[in-house]
Design an enzyme around this catalytic site. Structure first.
Site, short mmCIF file in Angstrom:
data_model
loop_
_atom_site.label_atom_id
_atom_site.label_comp_id
_atom_site.label_asym_id
_atom_site.label_seq_id
_atom_site.Cartn_x
_atom_site.Cartn_y
_atom_site.Cartn_z
N ARG A 121 -4.22 -11.67 2.59
CA ARG A 121 -3.75 -12.17 3.88
C ARG A 121 -3.40 -11.05 4.84
NH1 ARG A 121 -0.54 -16.12 3.15
NH2 ARG A 121 -0.88 -16.21 0.90
N THR A 146 -2.04 -7.82 2.93
CA THR A 146 -2.35 -7.71 1.50
C THR A 146 -3.84 -7.98 1.31
OG1 THR A 146 -2.07 -10.04 0.87
CG2 THR A 146 -0.06 -8.71 1.09
N CYS A 147 -4.28 -7.98 0.06
CA CYS A 147 -5.70 -8.25 -0.18
C CYS A 147 -6.07 -9.68 0.17
CB CYS A 147 -6.05 -7.94 -1.64
SG CYS A 147 -5.15 -8.93 -2.84
N GLY A 154 -7.34 4.57 -8.27
CA GLY A 154 -6.11 4.22 -7.57
C GLY A 154 -4.94 4.31 -8.54
N ALA A 155 -3.73 4.29 -8.03
CA ALA A 155 -2.56 4.37 -8.91
C ALA A 155 -1.40 3.55 -8.36
CB ALA A 155 -2.14 5.83 -9.10
N GLY A 156 -1.73 2.55 -7.53
CA GLY A 156 -0.69 1.69 -6.95
C GLY A 156 -0.26 0.59 -7.90
N GLU A 159 2.64 -16.13 -8.12
CA GLU A 159 2.60 -14.69 -8.43
C GLU A 159 3.77 -13.98 -7.74
OE1 GLU A 159 1.62 -12.07 -6.29
OE2 GLU A 159 0.79 -13.08 -4.54
N PRO A 160 4.40 -13.04 -8.44
CA PRO A 160 5.60 -12.38 -7.91
C PRO A 160 5.31 -11.22 -6.97
CG PRO A 160 5.19 -11.63 -10.16
CD PRO A 160 4.14 -12.68 -9.85
N ILE A 218 -3.12 -1.52 -9.66
CA ILE A 218 -3.78 -0.77 -10.72
C ILE A 218 -2.86 -0.64 -11.93
CG2 ILE A 218 -4.56 1.55 -11.37
CD1 ILE A 218 -6.69 -0.01 -9.93
#
Length: 420
Positions: free
Chosen positions: A55, A52-53, A188-190, A113-114, A193
Site C-alpha cells: 500500500r 509498504t509493499c 537485503g537485511a531488513g 499480520e503484525p 528478510i
C-alpha cells in the site's frame, strides 16, 4: 468555521496491481522530502505517508481533498488519469475506520499480520521528524495504535495466519521438497528478510548467504543464521551458486536483470532457481519470469497462499470489526467536539469582554461614592441586557422562513417553554 477535514487516500493490493503500486512507492530516504513537498505545494496542513509493499496511503488534514490526491501522481510524474482508476478517497469517518482496520491487520494481504503496525509507527515517526504531524493526526494515530492493541489482545485475528515469510518457505518446499539440500541467498537485511531467513533457517538449508549494500548489517544477520556474507557487487558471480533467492531491498531500480539470470541459469546447466521478490518497487525485472528455469514469485503471487486459514478466522474478523466500529464512534465524537472549540472560545471571550466592561463601569461609580446597591443593580442589568441583546435582535429581525427554527433553537439553548 474552517472546512479543514481529516482525509485519507491511496492505493493498495486490493485496488492496484504490483506494477502500479511500485510506481507510487516512497523510499524511506525520500519520505521527509515528500512530506515537505505535499504540505508546501498543496493546501494540506498535516500529513503522514504509509508506504509498504502492499500500500501507499496518505493521511492528511486538508480543505481541498482533490488537490491533495492529485499531488500523488504529480510527485511521481505520472498522468493523473493513469492513477485515478486505482485510487480510493476516504473523508472523515471513513478515513478513521480505514486507519483502525489497517493497523489491526484487517486490510492486509495477510489477515492479522503484525508488521503493518510497525510500518504505521515508522510513518508517524517520519511525519514527526518532518514536522508535518499536527494535533489531528497525532490524535488519530494515538487512537489507531490503541485500537490495534485492543483488537489483537481481544480477538484471535492473528491466529493461524500465514505470513509472507512462511508463504515463501511453503512455495520453496513445493518446488524442491526438502530445503535441507538447497542453498539459499537472501538479498537485503531488513525486517522482511529477517523474517524470511528465520523461516528458512528452521528448515536447515545446505547453505545460507546474505547479500546487502551495508555489509555490517548483513554480517549481523548472517552471524545469527550461521551464514556467509557477500556484497551486491558479487551477485553476478554468486547467483548461480544458489537454488533459492529471496530479495527485499529498498532499491528504486531492479538489481537482478534478465541477462544476469540467463547467465546464472546457463552456469547452473539449467537447474531451476526459485525466486521470491518481496520488494516494492521490484528487485527483479519482471521479464525474468519468461525464463523456463526460473520460478519467480512477487508479493501478489503469494496472495493465495497467505489466504489459507482465512475461513477459520471469520469470527475473529467480526469481533475486530465491532471493536473498530465502537472506537470510530468515540473518535468522531472527539473530532466533532474539537470543531466547535473555536466557537465556544469566542463565545466565552465575548462574555468576558462584557463582564470586564460592566465591572470597570461599576468600579468608577464606586470611586465616585455612589450607592453600592444601585451600582450592583446597574451592573446586573447591564450584563443581562448585553447577553440578551443579540438573541433578541436575531428573533426580532429574522426572516419569516427562518423565525420558527430560530425560536426552537433559542428555546432549546436557554431551556425555555414559551407556550406554558
Amino acid at each position: 468555521m474552517s472546512s479543514t477535514q481529516l482525509f485519507a487516500f491511496g492505493i493498495n493490493h486490493q485496488t492496484a496491481p504490483l506494477d502500479v503500486r511500485e510506481q507510487v512507492s516512497f523510499p524511506a530516504d525520500a519520505m521527509e522530502h515528500a512530506l515537505h513537498d505535499l504540505v508546501s505545494h498543496r493546501p494540506v496542513r498535516e500529513a503522514a505517508i504509509v508506504s509498504t509493499c502492499n500500500r501507499t496511503e496518505i493521511y492528511c488534514s486538508t480543505d481541498k481533498p482533490d488537490e491533495a490526491t492529485h499531488w500523488l501522481a504529480d510527485f511521481h510524474r505520472l498522468p493523473t488519469r493513469e492513477l485515478e482508476p486505482y485510487l480510493y478517497r476516504l473523508p472523515r469517518e471513513k478515513a478513521v475506520k480505514h486507519a483502525f482496520r489497517v493497523a489491526s491487520g484487517l486490510d492486509s494481504m495477510v489477515l492479522g499480520e503484525p508488521q503493518i503496525l510497525g510500518q504505521l509507527k515508522d510513518a508517524v515517526k517520519s511525519a514527526e521528524h518532518a514536522g508535518t504531524l499536527g494535533m489531528l493526526l497525532h490524535k488519530l494515530f494515538q487512537r489507531t495504535f490503541f485500537v490495534a492493541k485492543e483488537v489483537r489482545s481481544s480477538t484471535e485475528i492473528g491466529t493461524n495466519s500465514v505470513s509472507m515469510a512462511a508463504a515463501s518457505t511453503r512455495l520453496a518446499e513445493r518446488i524442491f521438497g526438502d530445503i535441507g539440500e538447497q542453498r539459499v541467498l537472501f538479498i537485503g537485511a531488513g525486517e522482511m528478510i529477517e523474517l524470511c531467513a528465520s523461516h528458512f533457517a528452521a528448515r536447515h538449508p545446505k547453505r545460507i548467504t546474505v547479500a546487502n549494500r551495508t555489509v555490517e548489517r548483513a554480517q549481523a544477520l548472517a552471524h545469527r543464521l550461521n551464514g556467509q556474507v557477500i556484497t551486491l557487487n558479487e551477485l553476478p558471480d554468486q547467483l548461480a551458486l544458489h537454488d533459492i533467492v529471496v530479495t527485499c531491498t529498498a532499491s528504486t531500480l531492479p538489481i537482478l536483470g534478465k541477462g544476469m539470470l540467463e547467465r546464472a541459469i546457463k552456469a547452473r546447466k539449467h537447474r531451476p532457481i526459485f525466486m521470491v521478490d518481496l520488494a516494492v518497487p521490484r528487485d527483479v525485472e519482471p521479464e525474468v519470469a519468461e525464463l523456463d528455469d526460473v520460478f519467480l514469485y512477487s508479493v501478489d503471487d503469494l496472495a493465495d497462499i497467505v489466504k489459507e486459514g482465512l475461513d477459520s478466522r471469520q469470527g475473529a474478523v467480526a469481533q475486530a470489526e465491532a471493536i473498530i466500529d465502537s472506537n470510530v464512534v468515540n473518535f468522531m465524537h472527539w473530532l466533532e467536539s474539537r470543531q466547535v472549540v473555536p466557537t465556544i472560545r469566542a463565545l466565552r471571550d465575548q462574555a468576558e469582554r462584557y463582564r470586564r466592561h460592566e465591572l470597570e463601569r461599576a468600579k468608577k461609580l464606586l470611586a465616585k461614592g455612589e450607592d453600592p446597591r444601585k451600582i450592583i443593580e446597574s451592573l446586573s442589568n447591564g450584563l443581562t441586557n448585553k447577553f440578551l441583546h443579540l438573541p433578541s435582535y436575531a428573533l426580532n429581525h429574522a426572516a419569516e422562513d427562518e423565525r420558527d427554527d430560530l425560536v426552537d433553537l433559542i428555546s432549546r439553548l436557554y431551556h425555555l417553554h414559551p407556550s406554558e
